[in-house]
Design a protein around this motif. Structure first.
Motif, short mmCIF file in Angstrom:
data_model
loop_
_atom_site.label_atom_id
_atom_site.label_comp_id
_atom_site.label_asym_id
_atom_site.label_seq_id
_atom_site.Cartn_x
_atom_site.Cartn_y
_atom_site.Cartn_z
N TYR A 177 -5.32 -2.97 -7.64
CA TYR A 177 -5.63 -1.75 -6.90
C TYR A 177 -6.66 -0.91 -7.65
CZ TYR A 177 -2.00 -2.12 -3.28
OH TYR A 177 -1.25 -2.50 -2.19
N ASP B 127 0.84 -1.21 0.00
CA ASP B 127 0.00 0.00 0.00
C ASP B 127 0.87 1.26 0.00
OD1 ASP B 127 -2.20 -1.67 0.11
OD2 ASP B 127 -2.55 -1.38 2.25
N ARG C 77 -8.66 1.76 -5.54
CA ARG C 77 -7.62 2.28 -4.65
C ARG C 77 -6.54 3.09 -5.39
NH1 ARG C 77 -5.59 -2.20 -0.62
NH2 ARG C 77 -4.76 -0.31 0.36
#
Length: 230
Positions: free
Chosen positions: A224, A193, A229
């Protein structure tokens, strides 16, 4: 009793995989029959086809799983020595490379599945983590793919500056990050992340867009972008 094993040439004609392939084509043969052609003979109890059926059974009848084994493991089977083991693994590697040979410059990236298809042949059998970057032009067509780092079983160190350097040198407009998890777990880690966010911000300064970051395993992937994200 002497050595009673039969070679393929001594079988009944209807049982010979070579003749079957000549008459009906390779698609008509089972995986075991194709592998039997490679090894040529079995042992005193099993024909080449029967032997390869047993071997495949131990690898969940999966050619992908078989391709991950070693010469020593294959040599544990009666009737398979180093030469036959090497032949089997060489054929597996040829199959992997064939998947990899698609001309990258012609491929356009439209979704996460396209990315997965580019990297799966490279990463499906890796015992350690590797991180790659896919560089794209204005039309989202592949310019190049570059290995950024290789690591251990659980992680690899990635330098954002190295990624940006490659993108700038190749004049990429956008890029995709991709790495594998040998553990089989597709869930990204906290380090994944942090890397994704750091690269996104740094690339934005250079007017380069990070389109996605994929975490690949032998059985699937995490995107992602698909998860909203990026």
């Amino acid at each position: 009793m002497g050595n009673n094993k039969l070679t393929i040439n001594q079988w009944a004609e209807e049982d010979r995989p070579r003749e079957k392939m000549m008459q009906h084509g390779a698609a008509a043969l089972s995986n075991a029959e194709l592998l039997a052609i490679l090894i040529g003979s079995g042992n005193t109890e099993d024909s080449a086809v029967e032997l390869m059926r047993k071997v495949l059974g131990d690898y969940r009848n999966s050619l992908s799983e078989l391709g991950k084994t070693t010469i020593d493991e294959l040599c544990r089977y009666k009737g398979i020595g180093p030469a036959k083991a090497i032949t089997i693994l060489a054929a597996s590697e040829i199959g992997r490379r064939r998947l990899e040979e698609e001309p990258l410059e012609r491929k356009q990236i439209r979704c996460s599945k396209d990315i997965y298809e580019v990297f799966y042949p490279l990463m499906c059998d890796l015992p350690v983590e590797e991180c790659w970057v896919l560089l794209l032009n204005q039309s989202s067509k592949i310019i190049d793919r570059i290995c950024i780092s290789r690591g251990g079983l659980a992680s690899t160190q990635v330098d954002v500056r190295c990624i940006l350097r490659e993108a700038l040198l190749k004049r990429a407009v956008s890029m995709v990050l991709c790495h594998n998890h040998p553990s089989g777990n597709t869930s990204p880690s906290r380090d994944d992340d942090r890397l994704t966010e750091a690269l996104r911000r740094a690339a934005e300064v250079m007017n380069i867009r990070l389109l996605d970051h994929l975490v690949i395993t032998d059985g699937g992937y995490y995107s992602y972008c698909d998860e909203g994200r990026i």
